[in-house]
Each structure stands twice: as structure tokens, then as C-alpha cells.
Design an enzyme around this catalytic site. Structure first.
Site, short mmCIF file in Angstrom:
data_model
loop_
_atom_site.label_atom_id
_atom_site.label_comp_id
_atom_site.label_asym_id
_atom_site.label_seq_id
_atom_site.Cartn_x
_atom_site.Cartn_y
_atom_site.Cartn_z
CE LYS A 116 -3.98 -2.26 1.27
NZ LYS A 116 -5.18 -2.22 2.09
CD GLU A 200 -5.01 6.61 3.82
OE1 GLU A 200 -5.59 5.95 4.49
OE2 GLU A 200 -4.38 5.35 2.98
CG HIS A 235 -13.12 -2.03 7.61
ND1 HIS A 235 -12.74 -1.00 7.56
CD2 HIS A 235 -12.42 -2.85 9.53
CE1 HIS A 235 -12.42 -0.77 8.72
NE2 HIS A 235 -12.20 -1.79 10.24
NE ARG A 291 -9.38 -9.13 -4.37
CZ ARG A 291 -10.38 -8.55 -4.56
NH1 ARG A 291 -10.95 -8.69 -4.64
NH2 ARG A 291 -10.27 -7.99 -2.90
#
Lengths: 500, 167
Positions: A116, A200, A235, A291
């Protein structure tokens, strides 16, 4: 085009991939574990190869066994589905090294986008906005605290190798930072073998918007529009739709172009999804999923394209079947995921036997399912059972159609969210399109099943008592085969309640 | 025939009797008339003056599961052949698995003193961990199962030594 492929997956996605393969005249090889001997995906394939014991490490995650199965059956390509090994660069590489075709991106692009931090850097380099954040050489409490102050609380600590909410912590203020940092690093280390974390800015009410992208081997890349996946719990998405009510044509164009830019820069190939957050009219790059995704059917419904067909084409070396200008979405599509879980009990997974299943048969409704009556839902794998996808001319019509489809979906024996999903779709905020990733915590956190109205409960009781075979004969599970219920009913009476 | 049904944990106070037109269900003193039409394969139509309701019924051991007009109902049979094994002492002495899964951690041994709510064991099911906690403070009497084994929903995981109370 391939003559034979192996699907390295199970459940609804394996069934869905097989459907397209069959339509194209490609023979299919299923793989299965002890727990899946009687599974739908095994039944639908032209051949099936036994992998091993139920735990995924002994079966669906075992690269050696999967390659051996492909070799022994003469499959030319392997489709990984989603989950399991689908985003594992080692698997992509191993398939290629074995002289087979991996229906997905090359290992290099997968590895780059799987990290990430690296994919954030890549997006920034391409001029795509990312959420304000910070990465660290040495994440000491002091260094992280200074960075958090610069970004401004609340902040989000995330694992570089992460996903699925593991190694993730929301930090509301400086006091809670040290403990959260420690916890996130420990969790990331044990879950991914890599304790690298980054910071973040935590957006409080963003929308989750993602773009379906596709790249071929000849340098072409397109996007097939967006999906809004703001309705999430733990999530994890449960309702997805396309288009998003939040995007103007100008913003859609801007975000779509940004998504294409990122995957092109990564040397990407095949189907991918670029996830972004939208805060007002400011969007931020989040991550790339390398994917096919669970929610790909909503894109198929609005574009009229078969993304698995596209995957096979690209993997066999063909060009993308359409240019950006030729991709013209129509109408509105919504998907609801049906998991084996109990919404009234904090969505705990549930296992058991599917005792009754009648899927709705309505025009404009598509069911991607991995179960049939009698299916055993085991504890070993992801608890997704099926997906209900609807397509209609407008969003309002799509909502009505979905509500009708859920209402006609008969599923007994396994806990499921059918009633919960009805509550989501019936909610005025959902109907107005006022969505954010906090929709469920904002509106449905205290959800409980509505008590049945008296006449319905009475009818249900009547049905139960009419059906009920004599208690002494516990093996009896078939309805009385007579033209009247009275031959078996007898003088039925339920004692008034009293303490035992 | 006699039997009892529970709904949401409460005894249902109802009776069903035949009438010339169909059936009468008496529920908490209120009368509901239906004309049942059997469609086969455990499917029914329950007709009354308001229209008709579709139903499907299946039996699973001591449960009767009904799908009716878009929602599911579950009734428990509480009679002789159902719910065996409820005679082995109070639930307060037992920590049971809330769902089937793999036993991945046992945090206590027989003889250990535990606090109420203390985590005794962890079960993993469908990629999620679930903690089994002590129903009360006490001494662990026995632990069931070995690590890595699959246990059923409702299976006994840890039992506590009985307190000084009449059983």
C-alpha cells in the site's frame, strides 16, 4: 482461446467463472477439498480434481497441488477467482513458470500494487491525489506523533502489507497514539509477517467509490465506470451499486482517467479495481485490488459486458474488445451479498445445512450462487453464499426490484442477512442516496429483527403445525402426502406456557 | 398428540383445530382462520379473508423452520425427542461454543480459578475468531476437546466446578 482451464477457487465465484467458460466452449476443471465433495462448483465442471483436507492451507492455498491438478488434466490456464491465492504474486509467478497462463496480472505488477505504501507513492508520482499521510523509516512514538499532528487528528494507522482491517487503528487524539501504534504493528506483524505501518488522515464521512479497469498486453487500458460500495460492516462491503449518485459526468471522467493512469504506470494487465475515497467533490486514491472483485456483476449489468470473458481474452493475448468510447453504461444496478451470518448477533458467521432454497426468478434479477438445497455451509471458508444483482432503468426502480427479489428469496437452515438488507434498502437515507462508509454505524447500529405482526406469526404457526410430523417419529421430515392435512393432524394442542 | 413450541425463547400459547372450511389457530386467545392449500414439497398457501400467504416449512431435528411471505420463523420443539442433554446441571457451570468452529486456543487448565467474563478459549470459524468467556467466577473442572479439533455449535468447551447450591 483456451480449450481447458482450471478454476483455483470454490463457491459462487467458481460457479460464475465456469458459466462464462461453458458459454465460450472452454472445458473447466474444478478443484475441491474434503469439505466440498458435493459442492456446486464441483458438480458444474467438466472434471474435478481432489486437492486435500478442508483447511485451505491443505487444499485451495496449496500452490503445488493446484499446479499438479492443472498438469494432470491438461488445463492451459488457471483462473484464481477472488480471495485465496488471487492476489499472491508467488502464485502468479509459479503458474507462469509452470508454462501455464495466469488469468490475472503478472507477478511484478501485483507485488507493486499489493504494497500500500508503494502504490500510494506510484499514484502520487502520476499526479493522482492520495489522502494526506506519512510513512516512516523508524516509526518511534515521537516521530509518529509529530506526523499525526501535522496531518491533524483523527488519523488512521494502516499496515503496509495489510487488508481486511488487520493492523488498522483509528486514533482520535495524541493520548491514544502510543498504544494504537504498538497494537497495529503487532497485529500487522502477526497477520502479514511485516509490521511496517503508515499514517493516513482519517476521513469521517467519505464515500467508497471504485473504478473497474482493464488492461491488455498491447498497451491499451480502459475503465468500465464506477461502483459505489459505501455500505460496509467490519470494513467489508455488503451492498454495491453503479452508477454512484455522487458523481457528475465531469468528476466521473476525472476519476476514471486517474484510475487508468495508476494501473498503466504499474505495468498492469487484465481486470483490476482502483479503490478511492470521495469526500465532497475531492477524491483520493486508496488502493488497487489486482483481481476480479466480488461486486463485478453490477458493472456487467450496466455495461452489458462479461468481465470474465474479457479476462480470458486478455489472458490469451487478445486486445481489449472495446475502446473507452465504446463503453456505454445503461440504467442502474445494485448488488446485495448474502453471507452465512447473523446480523442480530454482530454478524457472526453461521454454518449449517441449506434446508430450503428458492431463488427469485424475476426479469432483471441475476443470482450468482454457490449453494443449492442440501448444501453444507462449512466453517472453513469465506461465508459468502450468493449474490443478488438487479438491473433497472433508474435507481428507484432498481431498489424496488431488489426489495422484491429479497422478499422472494427463500433460504432456511442457515442464518442470513436477507431481512437486514431489506432494512438497508428501505432506509430513507439509502433511498435518497445519502451514503458514506459510516452508513451502517450511523443508521443501523442497533438493528434488530422487527417482531412479526400477529397475523403473520399466526400463519407461520399454522404452517408449522400443519407440517409437523408426530414427535415420536423424529426422522419424519416430509409433508403428509394426502389431500387433507387432517389425517395426520390429530387433535393438536399446545399447552399454555408454564415454568419447567 | 401433545407437544410444545418455543418462539424466540418463549413458550407459544397456541392451538390448532380443524373447521369445516380449514383450520382455526388460537394464539394468545385470538382466533385466526385459515384455509390451507398444500402445494407439495412442503409448500403451502394459507388463505383467509385478507388474501393468501405463501409458506414453506422444513424440519431440522428439534427445529421447525418456516419461510412465510418474505421472512423466516424458527420454532423449537420442546418435547421428548428434542433437546436431549439439558439435564446435566445448570448452564451457569458451562461455557459452550456459540457456533461450530475450530478450537484454536485453550487458555485455562482444570483447577484454574477464573473470573466472570474471562476468556477461556478461542474458536475460529470462517476466518473470524470468537472468544468463549466464563459464565461466572469459579474453578475450572474440565476442558473439552483438543486444539485443532472441530467442535459443534452448543458443544461444551469448559465446565466449572459446581458451586455450593442445591441442584
Amino acid at each position: 482461446m483456451f480449450k481447458k482451464i482450471l478454476i483455483a477457487n470454490r463457491g459462487e465465484i467458481a460457479v460464475r467463472v465456469m458459466r462464462t467458460a461453458r458459454e465460450l466452449g472452454i472445458r473447466t476443471v474444478a478443484v475441491y477439498s474434503d469439505a466440498d465433495r458435493c459442492a456446486c462448483h464441483v458438480e458444474l465442471a467438466n472434471e474435478a480434481v481432489y486437492l486435500g483436507e478442508a483447511p485451505a492451507t491443505a487444499s485451495y492455498l496449496n500452490i503445488g497441488k493446484l499446479l499438479a491438478a492443472a498438469k494432470s488434466t491438461g488445463a492451459e490456464a488457471i483462473h484464481p477467482g477472488y480471495g485465496f491465492l488471487s492476489e499472491n504474486p508467488l502464485f502468479s509467478q509459479a503458474v507462469t513458470d509452470a508454462g501455464l497462463v495466469f488469468v490475472g496480472p503478472p507477478a511484478g505488477a501485483m507485488k507493486l500494487l499489493g504494497n500500500k505504501i508503494e502504490s500510494r507513492v506510484l499514484a502520487q508520482r502520476e499526479g493522482v491525489p492520495v489522502t494526506p499521510g506519512a510513512t516512516f523509516e523508524q516509526p518511534t512514538a515521537e516521530v509518529v506523533r509529530r506526523a499525526a499532528e501535522q496531518i491533524g487528528y483523527p488519523v488512521l494507522i494502516k499496515a503496509a502489507a495489510g487488508g481486511g482491517g488487520k493492523g488498522m487503528r483509528v486514533v482520535p487524539n495524541a493520548e491514544e497514539l502510543p498504544l494504537a501504534l504498538e497494537g497495529a504493528m503487532r497485529e500487522a506483524g502477526s497477520a502479514f509477517g511485516d509490521s511496517t505501518v503508515y499514517l493516513e488522515k482519517y476521513l469521517t464521512r467519505p464515500r467508497h467509490i471504485e473504478f473497474q479497469v482493464f488492461c491488455d498486453r498491447h498497451g491499451h487500458a480502459v475503465h468500465l465506470g464506477e461502483r459505489e460500495c459505501s455500505i460496509q460492516r467490519r470494513h467489508q462491503k455488503i451492498v454495491e451499486e453503479s452508477p454512484s449518485v455522487a458523481l457528475t459526468p465531469a468528476l466521473r471522467k476525472q476519476m476514471g482517467e486517474a484510475a487508468v493512469k495508476v494501473v498503466k504506470a504499474a505495468g498492469y494487465e487484465n481486470a483490476g479495481t482502483v479503490e478511492m475515497l470521495l469526500d465532497g467533490d475531492q477524491f483520493y486514491f486508496l488502493e488497487v485490488n489486482a483481481r476480479l472483485q466480488v461486486e463485478h456483476p453490477v458493472t456487467e449489468m450496466v455495461t452489458g459486458e462479461d468481465l470474465v470473458h474479457w479476462q480470458f481474452l486478455v489472458a490469451s493475448g487478445a486486445r481489449l474488445p472495446k475502446t473507452q468510447a465504446e463503453i456505454l453504461p445503461r440504467g442502474h444496478a445494485i448488488e446485495c451479498r448474502i453471507y452465512a451470518e447473523d446480523p442480530a448477533n454482530s454478524f457472526l458467521p453461521s454454518s449449517g445445512t441449506v434446508l430450503a432454497l428458492d431463488e427469485p426468478r424475476i426479469p432483471g434479477v441475476r443470482i450468482d450462487s454457490g449453494i443449492r438445497e442440501g448444501s453444507e455451509v462449512s466453517v472453513f471458508y469465506d461465508p459468502i453464499l450468493s449474490k443478488v444483482i438487479v438491473h433497472a432503468a433508474t435507481r428507484d426502480q432498481a431498489i424496488s426490484r431488489m426489495r422484491e427479489a429479497l422478499n422472494r428469496y427463500v433460504l432456511l437452515g442457515v442464518a442470513n442477512p436477507l431481512e437486514y438488507l431489506q432494512s438497508v434498502l428501505a432506509h430513507p437515507a439509502f433511498q435518497r442516496g445519502e451514503l458514506s462508509t459510516h452508513f451502517i454505524s450511523d443508521h443501523l447500529s442497533a438493528w434488530k429483527p422487527t417482531p412479526a405482526a400477529e397475523p403473520e406469526l399466526a400463519a407461520a404457526l399454522a404452517a408449522a403445525l400443519l407440517y409437523r410430523a408426530p414427535v415420536a417419529n423424529s426422522a419424519a421430515t416430509s409433508a403428509p402426502q394426502s389431500d387433507t392435512p387432517w389425517r395426520t393432524l390429530g387433535g393438536w394442542h399446545i399447552a399454555a406456557g408454564g415454568g419447567r | 398428540m401433545k407437544g410444545e413450541l418455543n418462539y424466540n425463547g418463549d413458550r407459544v400459547n397456541a392451538s390448532l383445530s380443524p373447521t369445516p372450511e380449514g383450520v382455526t389457530l388460537t394464539l394468545d386467545g385470538l382466533i385466526h382462520e385459515f384455509r390451507p392449500v398444500e402445494l407439495g414439497q412442503n409448500r403451502w398457501l394459507l388463505c383467509n379473508s385478507h388474501g393468501q400467504l405463501q409458506a414453506r416449512v422444513v424440519r431440522d431435528r428439534d427445529r421447525l423452520l418456516v419461510w412465510l411471505a418474505g421472512r423466516a420463523f424458527e420454532f423449537q420443539l420442546t418435547s421428548g425427542d428434542a433437546a436431549a442433554g439439558e439435564e446435566s446441571g445448570g448452564g451457569e457451570d458451562e461455557a459452550r461454543a456459540p457456533m461450530p468452529g475450530t478450537l484454536i486456543k485453550l487458555l485455562v487448565q482444570p483447577g484454574a480459578a477464573v473470573e466472570q467474563g474471562q476468556v477461556l478459549a478461542i474458536i475460529e470459524a470462517m476466518k473470524m475468531e470468537h472468544q468463549i468467556r466464563a459464565p461466572r467466577a469459579g474453578i475450572v473442572e474440565a476442558v473439552a476437546g483438543e486444539l485443532g479439533t472441530i467442535i459443534d455449535a452448543g458443544a461444551l468447551v469448559v465446565s466449572l466446578a459446581a458451586e455450593q447450591s442445591a441442584k
